[in-house]
Write a protein that holds these residues in place. Sequence first.
Motif, mmCIF file in Angstrom:
data_model
loop_
_atom_site.group_PDB
_atom_site.id
_atom_site.type_symbol
_atom_site.label_atom_id
_atom_site.label_comp_id
_atom_site.label_asym_id
_atom_site.label_seq_id
_atom_site.Cartn_x
_atom_site.Cartn_y
_atom_site.Cartn_z
ATOM 1 N N LEU B 109 51.354 8.008 52.609
ATOM 2 C CA LEU B 109 51.440 8.210 54.048
ATOM 3 C C LEU B 109 51.305 9.596 54.583
ATOM 4 O O LEU B 109 50.484 9.674 55.676
ATOM 5 C CB LEU B 109 52.906 7.754 54.464
ATOM 6 C CG LEU B 109 53.131 6.327 54.266
ATOM 7 C CD1 LEU B 109 54.659 5.910 54.776
ATOM 8 C CD2 LEU B 109 52.495 5.456 55.170
ATOM 9 N N ASP B 110 51.442 10.557 53.923
ATOM 10 C CA ASP B 110 51.393 11.780 54.368
ATOM 11 C C ASP B 110 49.624 12.244 54.468
ATOM 12 O O ASP B 110 49.111 12.779 55.295
ATOM 13 C CB ASP B 110 51.934 12.982 53.549
ATOM 14 C CG ASP B 110 52.180 14.367 54.156
ATOM 15 O OD1 ASP B 110 52.664 14.370 55.341
ATOM 16 O OD2 ASP B 110 51.343 15.321 53.866
ATOM 17 N N TRP B 113 48.555 10.007 57.575
ATOM 18 C CA TRP B 113 48.850 10.668 58.683
ATOM 19 C C TRP B 113 47.810 11.729 59.056
ATOM 20 O O TRP B 113 47.265 11.800 60.401
ATOM 21 C CB TRP B 113 50.219 11.020 58.777
ATOM 22 C CG TRP B 113 51.518 10.237 58.921
ATOM 23 C CD1 TRP B 113 51.383 9.014 59.556
ATOM 24 C CD2 TRP B 113 52.659 10.429 58.559
ATOM 25 N NE1 TRP B 113 52.574 8.360 59.497
ATOM 26 C CE2 TRP B 113 53.538 9.296 58.977
ATOM 27 C CE3 TRP B 113 53.407 11.464 58.009
ATOM 28 C CZ2 TRP B 113 54.654 9.137 58.690
ATOM 29 C CZ3 TRP B 113 54.588 11.306 57.720
ATOM 30 C CH2 TRP B 113 55.542 10.268 57.984
ATOM 31 N N ARG B 114 47.939 12.701 58.215
ATOM 32 C CA ARG B 114 46.943 13.979 58.292
ATOM 33 C C ARG B 114 45.499 13.490 58.864
ATOM 34 O O ARG B 114 44.862 14.150 59.563
ATOM 35 C CB ARG B 114 47.075 14.905 57.062
ATOM 36 C CG ARG B 114 48.485 15.337 56.824
ATOM 37 C CD ARG B 114 48.393 16.274 55.895
ATOM 38 N NE ARG B 114 49.648 16.625 55.385
ATOM 39 C CZ ARG B 114 50.522 17.784 56.034
ATOM 40 N NH1 ARG B 114 49.884 18.546 56.854
ATOM 41 N NH2 ARG B 114 51.583 17.973 55.592
ATOM 42 N N ARG B 116 44.759 10.711 60.166
ATOM 43 C CA ARG B 116 44.626 10.048 61.529
ATOM 44 C C ARG B 116 44.559 11.405 62.551
ATOM 45 O O ARG B 116 44.213 11.222 63.815
ATOM 46 C CB ARG B 116 45.706 9.200 61.631
ATOM 47 C CG ARG B 116 45.624 8.440 62.960
ATOM 48 C CD ARG B 116 46.978 7.430 63.239
ATOM 49 N NE ARG B 116 48.128 8.168 63.598
ATOM 50 C CZ ARG B 116 49.231 7.421 63.915
ATOM 51 N NH1 ARG B 116 49.241 5.901 63.863
ATOM 52 N NH2 ARG B 116 50.237 7.971 64.062
ATOM 53 N N ARG B 117 45.280 12.291 62.108
ATOM 54 C CA ARG B 117 45.565 13.339 62.893
ATOM 55 C C ARG B 117 44.332 14.225 63.046
ATOM 56 O O ARG B 117 44.288 15.226 63.869
ATOM 57 C CB ARG B 117 46.765 14.186 62.612
ATOM 58 C CG ARG B 117 47.650 14.715 63.764
ATOM 59 C CD ARG B 117 48.765 15.481 63.542
ATOM 60 N NE ARG B 117 49.869 14.376 63.150
ATOM 61 C CZ ARG B 117 50.555 14.991 61.741
ATOM 62 N NH1 ARG B 117 50.693 15.897 61.011
ATOM 63 N NH2 ARG B 117 51.655 13.736 61.726
ATOM 64 N N GLU B 119 43.230 16.328 60.464
ATOM 65 C CA GLU B 119 43.697 17.548 59.541
ATOM 66 C C GLU B 119 42.766 17.544 58.320
ATOM 67 O O GLU B 119 42.463 18.685 57.755
ATOM 68 C CB GLU B 119 45.128 17.396 59.390
ATOM 69 C CG GLU B 119 45.963 17.929 60.387
ATOM 70 C CD GLU B 119 47.529 18.071 60.087
ATOM 71 O OE1 GLU B 119 47.741 18.582 58.674
ATOM 72 O OE2 GLU B 119 48.333 18.079 60.760
ATOM 73 N N ASP D 105 53.076 13.447 67.477
ATOM 74 C CA ASP D 105 53.602 12.234 66.672
ATOM 75 C C ASP D 105 54.416 12.864 65.297
ATOM 76 O O ASP D 105 55.211 12.076 64.673
ATOM 77 C CB ASP D 105 52.616 11.110 66.180
ATOM 78 C CG ASP D 105 51.949 11.885 65.317
ATOM 79 O OD1 ASP D 105 51.434 13.067 65.184
ATOM 80 O OD2 ASP D 105 50.782 11.036 64.861
ATOM 81 N N TRP D 113 60.264 7.653 59.330
ATOM 82 C CA TRP D 113 59.961 7.636 57.919
ATOM 83 C C TRP D 113 61.116 7.738 56.995
ATOM 84 O O TRP D 113 61.379 7.205 56.093
ATOM 85 C CB TRP D 113 58.632 8.244 57.549
ATOM 86 C CG TRP D 113 58.370 8.203 56.399
ATOM 87 C CD1 TRP D 113 57.718 7.497 55.306
ATOM 88 C CD2 TRP D 113 58.561 9.367 55.073
ATOM 89 N NE1 TRP D 113 57.492 7.859 54.151
ATOM 90 C CE2 TRP D 113 58.282 8.877 53.863
ATOM 91 C CE3 TRP D 113 59.018 10.547 55.472
ATOM 92 C CZ2 TRP D 113 57.836 9.813 53.037
ATOM 93 C CZ3 TRP D 113 59.122 11.460 54.454
ATOM 94 C CH2 TRP D 113 58.494 11.147 53.217
ATOM 95 N N ARG D 257 48.784 23.408 63.458
ATOM 96 C CA ARG D 257 48.662 22.355 62.465
ATOM 97 C C ARG D 257 49.717 22.943 61.465
ATOM 98 O O ARG D 257 50.438 22.229 60.844
ATOM 99 C CB ARG D 257 47.321 22.382 61.957
ATOM 100 C CG ARG D 257 46.523 21.376 62.436
ATOM 101 C CD ARG D 257 45.116 20.939 61.813
ATOM 102 N NE ARG D 257 44.281 22.154 61.562
ATOM 103 C CZ ARG D 257 43.396 22.440 62.365
ATOM 104 N NH1 ARG D 257 43.104 21.728 63.424
ATOM 105 N NH2 ARG D 257 42.766 23.385 62.438
ATOM 106 N N ARG D 264 58.603 19.552 61.462
ATOM 107 C CA ARG D 264 59.254 18.282 60.871
ATOM 108 C C ARG D 264 60.224 18.661 59.957
ATOM 109 O O ARG D 264 61.218 17.882 59.980
ATOM 110 C CB ARG D 264 58.189 17.220 60.466
ATOM 111 C CG ARG D 264 57.546 17.879 59.230
ATOM 112 C CD ARG D 264 56.374 16.769 58.834
ATOM 113 N NE ARG D 264 55.577 16.954 57.645
ATOM 114 C CZ ARG D 264 54.907 16.584 57.084
ATOM 115 N NH1 ARG D 264 54.511 15.061 57.562
ATOM 116 N NH2 ARG D 264 54.331 16.774 55.843
#
Lengths: 289, 289, 289, 289
Positions: B109-110, B113-114, B116-117, B119, D105, D113, D257, D264
Amino acid sequence: MNTEQRPDIARLIISCPDQHGIVAAVSDLIAELGGNIIALDQYSTGVEDGQFFQRTVFHLPGFAHRRTEIEEAVAHRLAGPFSMDFQLTDASVPKRVAIFASKTDHCLLDLLWRHRRGELPVEIPMVISNHPDLAADVERFGIEFHHVPVDKTDKTAAEAEHLRLLEGKVDLVVLARYMQILSPEFLTSAGVPIINIHHSFLPAFIGAGPYQKAKDRGVKLIGATAHYVTEDLDEGPIIEQDVIRVSHADDVAQLTRYGADVERAVLSRAVKWHCEDRVIRHGNTTIVF
Amino acid sequence: MNTEQRPDIARLIISCPDQHGIVAAVSDLIAELGGNIIALDQYSTGVEDGQFFQRTVFHLPGFAHRRTEIEEAVAHRLAGPFSMDFQLTDASVPKRVAIFASKTDHCLLDLLWRHRRGELPVEIPMVISNHPDLAADVERFGIEFHHVPVDKTDKTAAEAEHLRLLEGKVDLVVLARYMQILSPEFLTSAGVPIINIHHSFLPAFIGAGPYQKAKDRGVKLIGATAHYVTEDLDEGPIIEQDVIRVSHADDVAQLTRYGADVERAVLSRAVKWHCEDRVIRHGNTTIVF
Amino acid sequence: MNTEQRPDIARLIISCPDQHGIVAAVSDLIAELGGNIIALDQYSTGVEDGQFFQRTVFHLPGFAHRRTEIEEAVAHRLAGPFSMDFQLTDASVPKRVAIFASKTDHCLLDLLWRHRRGELPVEIPMVISNHPDLAADVERFGIEFHHVPVDKTDKTAAEAEHLRLLEGKVDLVVLARYMQILSPEFLTSAGVPIINIHHSFLPAFIGAGPYQKAKDRGVKLIGATAHYVTEDLDEGPIIEQDVIRVSHADDVAQLTRYGADVERAVLSRAVKWHCEDRVIRHGNTTIVF
Amino acid sequence: MNTEQRPDIARLIISCPDQHGIVAAVSDLIAELGGNIIALDQYSTGVEDGQFFQRTVFHLPGFAHRRTEIEEAVAHRLAGPFSMDFQLTDASVPKRVAIFASKTDHCLLDLLWRHRRGELPVEIPMVISNHPDLAADVERFGIEFHHVPVDKTDKTAAEAEHLRLLEGKVDLVVLARYMQILSPEFLTSAGVPIINIHHSFLPAFIGAGPYQKAKDRGVKLIGATAHYVTEDLDEGPIIEQDVIRVSHADDVAQLTRYGADVERAVLSRAVKWHCEDRVIRHGNTTIVF
């Protein structure tokens, strides 16, 4: 001066099978004896069949003179009923520490500086080395330096001399990059805990040459480990560890320099915590309160 | 968007025996071709008989169309004379990454996510797992999920399916807590680098169950290691490592939770750096520019 | 001895508006003069209208004797055409560093000890203090100690004496917990860079008593900052910073002890990097290669 | 599931002027009620005139049903005699947490999560945002999402809607990069603690745009701070902080970033500790057991 180093402060360290009412029993007894708890840490290894550990620091006027009476009270009222091991110490009495060193100065000097600055609750009656190189450095601090050469093929004579020097004079031996393996006989005869600083993040890179091994393996962090010495080399209970980031561009000499900073920091913390009765051995691990 | 992801940015990665004039030859050729150097890192393993590594990022208008011409110029003018290995990449073309996962979600997931962002400079054409559990999580990101069960007694069929799925579609495979050992045949046939995250500070605690081993040994820090996969389990070149402080009070479940945070951070850095052409393998170690 | 401290190693530090061909021009000139680049770092503040910085280390046989010729070549072939500021240094010539201290020993001793171990590429011609307390410590290292008392109501006499002692003898002044504010006149007259260690994570807790302020604010980390001294107190360009974790249970004395370890580490890194010509000032910030 | 989340586990948090016999009185009462202490942390701000804090976790069969009786016993036997503030909680009852977010987000997703993984002892009845962007992300976790637009010139209507949504349903509000200043009236009316994550190492860079300010000041570490919200912007009691190393080469986007990872991590720790009743406010600071 740290709060716990004032007069009339006692520390009670206990270990026993976990069961109901230990905290209450300890705190009741201390209150009954006229003491006031100023710090309390406890830990149990598990809810069922766990082993229980507690460090209690308390203020009790006249502790030094009443010590025997209090020790007996703990033995009868707590240790017996709870099948407890215990240790009762006077926080105002510094531990007596002998430091063993070789030619490398950073761990030794860091301990001597911190001692001089009042950061370590210890007395340092002597430094022992298998080389004479650091004699002047040590003597400047007003501390005895003993040069005891070690015959690599037979360490018997050296260790006999070590035992003669230490006898009845120390509560702890610290190996500040001493680089010599101690015999099982010495460990037994010394009769006090021995703390070593190993120049790697154990259990990685056990044995000699850890910085070369770290370079060869291409690790991105190097570390140091302070541990109690046991018969198994670099396998004793770990007290403290830390690491520092390195890169491909650092050669072994540079790793050694970076590592020296970590070693001295880790060793000084381990010695401080041990001498504040914060470290309890449990099998091959430690509880650090 | 990172500077290096703009159009017309190229990266030239070279490795050769250290010798006079490499930096000048590279920068001359780039200037002559109309390029402008925007970042340059170099490293030599030693003054004598060293191996030289350099990563040069340069802006060259029309790079994508002139790529063949430039590749040939590098081959003739640099690679030949200097006995150089080289790689020329277009920084605007993201690496295509397949992620292998099992049931554990945090590393997967990390990365998603990254990505999608924005990164990570990657495309993720597929996620492959030996369990169906994470299908919904992956598909929400608009990414294909392939469930390929693995027969523990014979992985041949599963690996054949993996190779079929991957063929020609990926530049990198990332094992995001995949927990399956890949066969030497698979490593060879895959034909792309494979990055694994191991849940310990290697070389400590190689193999299965590292958090339990860490608990048993009583370490005061736990870590994670991202490395290239080789035939030797947990022995491949290390790209990145990190650690987190733990205490006697943390049980194995807690070590696992803390470790998860380190694992995902370490893996995402390793994937990012690899995909930015910052990581060069050198024997069993890495140069990370 | 570090690679860069060998004879015949030069460092060229440049700064200019970013433009095409700088790396090529520099590396060409070095090759033409018979040098071989052994390390190169560069950085541009932006793609358009950026400022470009580069540190190039090169081996050039006979550098010390050819220095004037090389300096002229750089001036004519590079500095002119590229509107470049530059500095050319001989890596085998250690920077001469005067250390100013007060009564606190940890930063001073750490620098002296690292110097003795060969970790810092410096000479230390003198230590100056407004108190006599550390004289013996300094003299044991074979270094001159000057006690210059400071009249708090008028520092003119003390600063005049400082300037007399320093004149022509130092390339850098290090304030190792000197705790006195220097006048603008002194900064100008000294004519060399001055590095200070501030005992907080700047810009938090500017001014006096940062550990008390940190305790009052209830921060969970404390830090230290090494920076170049400017006329604005604690506002100069930051070279290096670090922090250490603390808790509610640490009183100001304990914060001070923890902070001392961070201060000495941060200051020694800043001094080392400065003396290796790795730090370039850019406005009120630094580039650290 | 963490040990403390099992049934029949209670937590007693106390605060009172330091005096003799507190630990004994608390542990006696718990033993008398049939409870067994499984964790105890205490802290006093000073030996004389100090304030005493203690967190005691105990197992007491049938706690949920006997809660009123126990609360009364604590009130009469402890709180009265010792002038004590206290809080008694059932560890098996998760705190109800509303999360406020905006468009960013990373903090929100990390909390959701971790909640799904069982790492946080909380229920999350709702997420409230002034933008609709994250609705789908939140609803995938099966959590209600409320879009409440905020009129920047008059927040009255929005805050009224917030209070209507929250009323009686939450024990804690978490601002996960909500980026809106809450009115003093809202803070009072909400009637529950509010935790904010600020994207700097407070007290450095208070207010808007901390990463830009960090870049301008040239700091070498950037950080994040979780704190309780008070009427004074970014001045409330700090719960947790952490930092990450950056360099001159990182632009503001890159700082942002890197900072997101710290934010988080810091926020999730603060929320976890608060919900485990580990955080006690003391003036403008916190005790974190």
